[in-house]
Enzyme design. Structure first.
Site, PDB file in Angstrom:
ATOM      1  N   SER A   1       4.000  -3.352  -8.357  1.00 53.16           N
ATOM      2  CA  SER A   1       5.697  -3.952  -7.658  1.00 53.16           C
ATOM      3  C   SER A   1       5.899  -5.306  -7.959  1.00 53.16           C
ATOM      4  O   SER A   1       5.928  -4.943  -9.352  1.00 53.16           O
ATOM      5  CB  SER A   1       4.637  -4.132  -6.256  1.00 53.16           C
ATOM      6  OG  SER A   1       5.918  -5.247  -5.387  1.00 53.16           O
TER       7      SER A   1
ATOM      8  N   ARG B   1       8.991 -11.671   7.126  1.00 57.33           N
ATOM      9  CA  ARG B   1       8.158 -10.144   7.080  1.00 57.33           C
ATOM     10  C   ARG B   1       8.036  -8.788   7.502  1.00 57.33           C
ATOM     11  O   ARG B   1       7.969  -7.996   6.700  1.00 57.33           O
ATOM     12  CB  ARG B   1       6.931 -10.885   7.296  1.00 57.33           C
ATOM     13  CG  ARG B   1       5.498 -10.275   6.672  1.00 57.33           C
ATOM     14  CD  ARG B   1       5.255  -9.289   5.856  1.00 57.33           C
ATOM     15  NE  ARG B   1       3.845  -9.184   5.514  1.00 57.33           N
ATOM     16  CZ  ARG B   1       3.321  -9.051   4.635  1.00 57.33           C
ATOM     17  NH1 ARG B   1       4.507  -8.597   3.556  1.00 57.33           N
ATOM     18  NH2 ARG B   1       2.361  -7.720   4.716  1.00 57.33           N
TER      19      ARG B   1
ATOM     20  N   ASP C   1       8.962   6.348  -2.290  1.00 61.32           N
ATOM     21  CA  ASP C   1       9.283   4.654  -2.600  1.00 61.32           C
ATOM     22  C   ASP C   1      10.660   4.236  -2.758  1.00 61.32           C
ATOM     23  O   ASP C   1      11.329   4.565  -3.989  1.00 61.32           O
ATOM     24  CB  ASP C   1       8.278   4.022  -4.004  1.00 61.32           C
ATOM     25  CG  ASP C   1       8.077   2.395  -3.791  1.00 61.32           C
ATOM     26  OD1 ASP C   1       9.209   2.086  -3.284  1.00 61.32           O
ATOM     27  OD2 ASP C   1       7.349   2.205  -4.768  1.00 61.32           O
TER      28      ASP C   1
ATOM     29  N   HIS D   1       6.491   2.492  -1.050  1.00 60.66           N
ATOM     30  CA  HIS D   1       6.151   1.541  -1.391  1.00 60.66           C
ATOM     31  C   HIS D   1       4.135   1.315  -1.197  1.00 60.66           C
ATOM     32  O   HIS D   1       4.136   1.619  -2.248  1.00 60.66           O
ATOM     33  CB  HIS D   1       6.940   0.163  -1.502  1.00 60.66           C
ATOM     34  CG  HIS D   1       7.017  -0.762  -2.571  1.00 60.66           C
ATOM     35  ND1 HIS D   1       6.993  -0.845  -3.750  1.00 60.66           N
ATOM     36  CD2 HIS D   1       6.377  -2.223  -2.489  1.00 60.66           C
ATOM     37  CE1 HIS D   1       6.812  -1.499  -4.619  1.00 60.66           C
ATOM     38  NE2 HIS D   1       6.550  -2.654  -3.506  1.00 60.66           N
ATOM     39  N   ASP D   2       4.141   0.793   0.053  1.00 61.43           N
ATOM     40  CA  ASP D   2       2.993   0.388   0.306  1.00 61.43           C
ATOM     41  C   ASP D   2       1.827   1.697  -0.352  1.00 61.43           C
ATOM     42  O   ASP D   2       0.449   1.406  -0.380  1.00 61.43           O
ATOM     43  CB  ASP D   2       2.522   0.289   1.768  1.00 61.43           C
ATOM     44  CG  ASP D   2       2.978  -0.507   2.201  1.00 61.43           C
ATOM     45  OD1 ASP D   2       2.658  -1.557   1.832  1.00 61.43           O
ATOM     46  OD2 ASP D   2       2.185  -1.037   3.544  1.00 61.43           O
TER      47      ASP D   2
END
EC number: 2.3.1.31
Lengths: 378, 378
Positions: free
Chosen positions: A153, A223, A318, A351-352
Site C-alpha cells: 500500500s 477510518r 483489491d 486490499h487487506d
C-alpha cells in the site's frame, strides 16, 4: 524526546535524532528530525543483510512485536520473524515510523523546538520526503546498500520511491498492493475522510490540543470509509452478510447490521492510537504521489536497467489498488529493461490481503527475498 | 399542508391527503398520510396508459420539470417527455415523492397532527411501505392496473416490490441498476454516511429544528461518500484525473485536486435540498430491503409466472449495483417462469449511468415500454 500533544498517551519510542534535519520537497527545511524505528535480527559484518520494511498509512514501526498503544501483536508478525518469509534469523529487518507519523518520528503531533505544537503548521510532505528520512537512518546505521526494501500500500509507494531516488542503495524492491500514483477515486475517498475530520468541531482548525479534546468523531468516520475500501465485497459479505445484531434489533437510527457495529468499532479504536493531523498530512502525501510526474510524465524513466530488481505483487480482489495498476507499473519497468517478477495472488480478501494469511503471497515474497540474498552474496 | 421544519425552504408541493393513513411493516399506523406527486401526459379513457416512475434515494417527484428548490431541470428529463423513451404523448406518467422523503410526502421533516415535528420519532419504514403509499395514490387516481412501473437504484427496489406485492396491478416492471437486496458493502457505505450525520453536533440527536441549524457538515460528508459510489473509477478519472486546481495550489489541508472541490460542491449543494432525518430514514429502508427474506429466503418465490413482465437493466461499470446482482435476479425470475428481458449496457459512467445520456439504454427501455403498450392493448 519532545513532549507529545495530549490526550494521546505519551510513550517512549526508540528514536534517532538528526539535528541537521531534512530539506523537504515543499522547500521547507525541517530540523531537527527524529526518526523512531525498530529492528529485528542481526546486522552481519558486511552490513549486507539489511531489509527495510515501509509501513502503510496507519501502520507503524512495530512490525513484529507488541504495539505499545494497542497491546496487539505486530502488523506483519505473520511474515517477519525467525523462519518466516522475511527471516529474522538471516536478515536485519528495519522499520521506521514515517515522517509525519505519530509514533515518535517528527510529525504534526510533536512539539517544535520552541515548545509549541507543530499541528497544522507542520509542512507538506511527500512520499519522497518519507524515503529521504529513511535514507538518513540507513546511512546512520552504516548501511550503504540495503538488500531489500519491502512495503504494501503506501509502504509500496515508498519502496518504489526508493528504487527511483536511491537505485544504487538497494538491491531488491518489493512494491505490494500499490500503484505508481493515487487514482482519482483514491483521492476522492481520502478527501471524504479529511472532510469528516475537518468538519468535526473538536478539530478546531487542527488546533485541538488546547483542552485535551480530539476530533474523535470525524477521525472515526474517516477510518470507517477507509476501512470499507480495504475489504472486498466478498470479504464483507463473508464476514457479515446482512446479519442483524439480535433477531428483533430493528431500531430506528441505531446500528442493527453486524457490519455497522464492526465499522464503528474500527473507527472508535483507531482514534485511540492515531493523530488526526497526522492522518491529514499522510493521506495528502499519498494523494500527491505520482512517480511518472516526477519524471516528466514518462513512468518508465522512473526505472533503470542498472537499478534494483523488482517483485511486484497484487491481489485479485483489491479494488483500491487493482491489478491493472501493477500491470502498468510492470510494463514501465520492462520498458526500462529493469528486472521484474510480477505475481497476482488470487484472494477474495481485498486490499487487506497483503496483511493477512495468504500462503501463496508469503511463499512468493519469501522466495524473492531468498533469491535476492543468494544473488547478492549474503 | 402542515408546516415544514425550518430552515429548509417551505414549498407548496401538490399532494393528496389520505386521512385513513397506512399500516407500516413495523406495526405503526401512520395517519394521516400525505403523498406529494407530479404527473405528465394524459390518462386515457380506459385508464390503461399509466406509467409509475419510482425515484432513487435523493430523487423526487419532479421527473421532467424544474425542481422548485434547485431550479434545475427534472432528473429524468432526458427520458421522460414528448417523443422520448417514456413518451408523455402516449403515456400518463406519475411520480410520487417516497414515504419518508422531504418533498411533500409524509416524512421526518413534517409536523405531526399535534403540531410537533416528526423528526426522529418518525417510524421505521421499508421499501414495501413506500410502495403501499404509491398504491394508495394509484387507486385514488382510479387506476386498477399500471402499464408499467419503472425505477433505477432505490427506484428499482420499489419496482421489484411492486411486482411482488401487487403483481395483478402492473403489466410491466423495469428494475434498473438495482438489486433484490442491499449488499454488506452497500450497507457499510450507508452506515458511514449516517455516522457522519449523527456525529455532527448540529444533528443533536435528530432534533435540529429548534434554532434553524441543520447538520450540514455531516450530511455533506454523507453525500460525498455516496457520490463516489455513484461514479466509476473511469468516470472519475476522465472527469478529473489528478488535475490540481491551479498549478501552484499545493496548500496544506486545503482542497487542491479538482475531484475534491467537485465532491465538496456536491456535498454543500445537497444540504440545501435534503433533510438529514429523511436521509437516515430512507437509507435504512434501503438497507432493510431483502426480497428473498420476504419470501422465506427463496428469491424465486418473489416472482410468479402470471405476474408482470420484466425489463432488467444493468451497466458494466456500476460497482454499487453490479451486473452480477441483476443476473441473480433474472435467474430467480426465470426459475419462476416469469417473462424477463435482461440487458447489460456497456458504459464507463458507473451507477449514475441510468440518469445520463446512454442511447443504448434509452432505446432498450423505450422499446420495452412500447412493446408492453402494444401487448396490453394501449
Amino acid at each position: 524526546m519532545p513532549a507529545l500533544i495530549q490526550p494521546f498517551p505519551e510513550i517512549e519510542h526508540s528514536a534517532t535524532r538528526f539535528p541537521e534535519g531534512l530539506m523537504l520537497d515543499c522547500g521547507t527545511h525541517l530540523a531537527p528530525l527524529n526518526v523512531a524505528w525498530r529492528s529485528y535480527g542481526t546486522l552481519n559484518a558486511e552490513r549486507s543483510n539489511a531489509v527495510l520494511i515501509c509501513h502503510a498509512l496507519t501502520g507503524d514501526q512495530y512490525v513484529a512485536e507488541t504495539q505499545p498503544l494497542t497491546g496487539k501483536g505486530g502488523w506483519w508478525a505473520n511474515i517477519v520473524g525467525p523462519g518466516l518469509p522475511i527471516d529474522t534469523d538471516r536478515f536485519f529487518v528495519i522499520c521506521a515510523n514515517v515522517l509525519g507519523g505519530c509514533m515518535g518520528t517528527t510529525g504534526p503531533r510533536e512539539l517544535r523546538e520552541d515548545g509549541s505544537p507543530w499541528g497544522t503548521d507542520f509542512p507538506i510532505i511527500t512520499i519522497r520526503d518519507m524515503v529521504r528520512a529513511q535514507k538518513m537512518l540507513v546511512e546512520h546505521l552504516g548501511i550503504s546498500r540495503l538488500l531489500a526494501v519491502i512495503g504494501g500500500s503506501m509502504g509500496g509507494m515508498q519502496a518504489l520511491e526508493w528504487a527511483t531516488t536511491y537505485p544504487e542503495s538497494v538491491f531488491a524492491v518489493a512494491p505490494i498492493a500499490t500503484a505508481t500514483h493515487h487514482s482519482a477515486q483514491n483521492i476522492a475517498f481520502n478527501e471524504v475522510g479529511r472532510a469528516a475530520v475537518r468538519s468535526d468541531p473538536d478539530y478546531r482548525g487542527g488546533r485541538y490540543w488546547a483542552d485535551g479534546r480530539i476530533p474523535a468523531q470525524g477521525l472515526s468516520v474517516a477510518r470507517m470509509v477507509a476501512h470499507i475500501t480495504y475489504l472486498s465485497e466478498e470479504a464483507l459479505t463473508r464476514k457479515f452478510g446482512r446479519r442483524l445484531r439480535g433477531a428483533n434489533a430493528v431500531t430506528f437510527l441505531e446500528d442493527v447490521f453486524e457490519v455497522e457495529s464492526y465499522l464503528r468499532h474500527q473507527g472508535s479504536s483507531f482514534v485511540r492510537r492515531f493523530d488526526a493531523n497526522s492522518y491529514l498530512t499522510i493521506t495528502r502525501a499519498m494523494d500527491y504521489f505520482d512517480l511518472a510526474a516526477e519524471h516528466g510524465g514518462d513512468l518508465h524513466k522512473a526505472f533503470r536497467r542498472e537499478g534494483p530488481r523488482f517483485f511486484v505483487c497484487s491481489f485479485t480482489s483489491d479494488w483500491l489498488f487493482p491489478t491493472a495498476e501493477s500491470r502498468r507499473m510492470v510494463q514501465a519497468m520492462n520498458a526500462a529493461a529493469a528486472r521484474v517478477s510480477f505475481v497476482e495472488i488470487t484472494s477474495d480478501k481485498g486490499h487487506d490481503a497483503f496483511l493477512l494469511d495468504e500462503p501463496d503471497f508469503h511463499r512468493a515474497l519469501g522466495g524473492f527475498l531468498a533469491g535476492a540474498a543468494r544473488d547478492s552474496g549474503v
